[in-house]
Design a protein around this motif. Structure first.
Motif, mmCIF file in Angstrom:
data_model
loop_
_atom_site.group_PDB
_atom_site.id
_atom_site.type_symbol
_atom_site.label_atom_id
_atom_site.label_comp_id
_atom_site.label_asym_id
_atom_site.label_seq_id
_atom_site.Cartn_x
_atom_site.Cartn_y
_atom_site.Cartn_z
ATOM 1 N N LEU A 36 45.928 31.579 40.267
ATOM 2 C CA LEU A 36 46.315 32.964 39.977
ATOM 3 C C LEU A 36 47.831 33.141 40.066
ATOM 4 O O LEU A 36 48.434 33.844 39.258
ATOM 5 C CB LEU A 36 45.622 33.928 40.946
ATOM 6 C CG LEU A 36 44.131 34.109 40.771
ATOM 7 C CD1 LEU A 36 43.572 34.977 41.897
ATOM 8 C CD2 LEU A 36 43.819 34.723 39.423
ATOM 9 N N ILE A 37 48.436 32.491 41.038
ATOM 10 C CA ILE A 37 49.886 32.576 41.197
ATOM 11 C C ILE A 37 50.578 31.963 39.984
ATOM 12 O O ILE A 37 51.556 32.517 39.463
ATOM 13 C CB ILE A 37 50.344 31.875 42.483
ATOM 14 C CG1 ILE A 37 49.782 32.597 43.699
ATOM 15 C CG2 ILE A 37 51.866 31.796 42.560
ATOM 16 C CD1 ILE A 37 49.962 31.855 44.985
ATOM 17 N N ILE A 38 50.076 30.836 39.522
ATOM 18 C CA ILE A 38 50.647 30.187 38.342
ATOM 19 C C ILE A 38 50.584 31.139 37.150
ATOM 20 O O ILE A 38 51.568 31.290 36.417
ATOM 21 C CB ILE A 38 49.907 28.871 38.035
ATOM 22 C CG1 ILE A 38 50.201 27.835 39.114
ATOM 23 C CG2 ILE A 38 50.302 28.331 36.659
ATOM 24 C CD1 ILE A 38 49.306 26.605 39.047
ATOM 25 N N GLN A 39 49.453 31.784 36.969
ATOM 26 C CA GLN A 39 49.320 32.736 35.863
ATOM 27 C C GLN A 39 50.330 33.869 35.997
ATOM 28 O O GLN A 39 50.954 34.272 35.009
ATOM 29 C CB GLN A 39 47.902 33.299 35.808
ATOM 30 C CG GLN A 39 46.863 32.291 35.386
ATOM 31 C CD GLN A 39 45.446 32.842 35.490
ATOM 32 O OE1 GLN A 39 45.228 33.992 35.888
ATOM 33 N NE2 GLN A 39 44.477 32.015 35.150
ATOM 34 N N ASP A 40 50.497 34.394 37.206
ATOM 35 C CA ASP A 40 51.472 35.463 37.433
ATOM 36 C C ASP A 40 52.888 34.990 37.144
ATOM 37 O O ASP A 40 53.684 35.708 36.531
ATOM 38 C CB ASP A 40 51.391 35.996 38.870
ATOM 39 C CG ASP A 40 50.207 36.917 39.091
ATOM 40 O OD1 ASP A 40 49.527 37.273 38.101
ATOM 41 O OD2 ASP A 40 49.961 37.272 40.259
ATOM 42 N N TYR A 41 53.243 33.790 37.586
ATOM 43 C CA TYR A 41 54.571 33.249 37.328
ATOM 44 C C TYR A 41 54.814 33.100 35.832
ATOM 45 O O TYR A 41 55.885 33.432 35.322
ATOM 46 C CB TYR A 41 54.747 31.884 38.011
ATOM 47 C CG TYR A 41 55.470 31.947 39.330
ATOM 48 C CD1 TYR A 41 54.833 32.430 40.467
ATOM 49 C CD2 TYR A 41 56.778 31.516 39.452
ATOM 50 C CE1 TYR A 41 55.481 32.472 41.675
ATOM 51 C CE2 TYR A 41 57.426 31.559 40.654
ATOM 52 C CZ TYR A 41 56.783 32.035 41.774
ATOM 53 O OH TYR A 41 57.443 32.085 42.964
ATOM 54 N N GLU A 42 53.817 32.582 35.114
ATOM 55 C CA GLU A 42 53.985 32.407 33.679
ATOM 56 C C GLU A 42 54.117 33.749 32.977
ATOM 57 O O GLU A 42 54.945 33.914 32.086
ATOM 58 C CB GLU A 42 52.824 31.589 33.116
ATOM 59 C CG GLU A 42 52.886 30.133 33.553
ATOM 60 C CD GLU A 42 51.654 29.325 33.172
ATOM 61 O OE1 GLU A 42 50.680 29.894 32.648
ATOM 62 O OE2 GLU A 42 51.688 28.103 33.414
ATOM 63 N N THR A 43 53.318 34.729 33.384
ATOM 64 C CA THR A 43 53.414 36.072 32.810
ATOM 65 C C THR A 43 54.787 36.669 33.099
ATOM 66 O O THR A 43 55.419 37.258 32.219
ATOM 67 C CB THR A 43 52.309 36.980 33.384
ATOM 68 O OG1 THR A 43 51.040 36.407 33.074
ATOM 69 C CG2 THR A 43 52.392 38.385 32.824
ATOM 70 N N MET A 44 55.259 36.513 34.331
ATOM 71 C CA MET A 44 56.560 37.035 34.705
ATOM 72 C C MET A 44 57.672 36.354 33.900
ATOM 73 O O MET A 44 58.584 37.020 33.410
ATOM 74 C CB MET A 44 56.798 36.838 36.206
ATOM 75 C CG MET A 44 58.102 37.432 36.696
ATOM 76 S SD MET A 44 58.352 37.249 38.475
ATOM 77 C CE MET A 44 58.427 35.483 38.652
ATOM 78 N N SER A 45 57.588 35.048 33.723
ATOM 79 C CA SER A 45 58.597 34.323 32.952
ATOM 80 C C SER A 45 58.614 34.779 31.503
ATOM 81 O O SER A 45 59.685 34.948 30.912
ATOM 82 C CB SER A 45 58.338 32.823 33.017
ATOM 83 O OG SER A 45 58.498 32.348 34.319
#
Length: 104
Positions: A36-45
């Motif tokens: 989930l954190i990876i998904q959030d980081y990618e969305t944020m990027s």
């Protein structure tokens, strides 16, 4: 926000391995949460990149009418979403790395 100062990206989180401990956390549960954190980081990027492009476009265009160049979404809503993501990330860091990390 300057992404050059960020320490993690989706790949770094995905490849992070933790030592096993006798009374440690459930590894599958941690892996799911890190996903989930990876998904959030990618969305944020992606959002940061989109905003950079929009910013450059707005800098290049003449601003005859300020109301024409503004996006139709309320600014407050975007700020609230960013705050919520950062707050969730902060809570996650505290949960994963402990209070010592949050105080530094």
């Amino acid at each position: 926000m300057n992404t050059d100062k960020m320490h993690l990206d989706g790949k770094a989180i995905l490849e992070k391995e933790f030592k096993n401990a006798m009374r440690g956390y459930n590894q599958e549960e941690v892996d799911e949460f890190l996903d989930l954190i990876i998904q959030d980081y990618e969305t944020m990027s992606q959002e940061i990149e989109r905003l950079r492009q929009e910013n450059e476009k707005l800098k290049r265009s003449p601003s005859r009418d300020a109301s024409r160049t503004r996006p139709h979404q309320p600014i407050n809503q975007n700020n609230q979403v960013n705050y919520d993501v950062l707050k969730r990330l902060s809570n996650l860091e505290k949960a994963v790395f402990g209070k010592k990390y949050a105080d530094s």
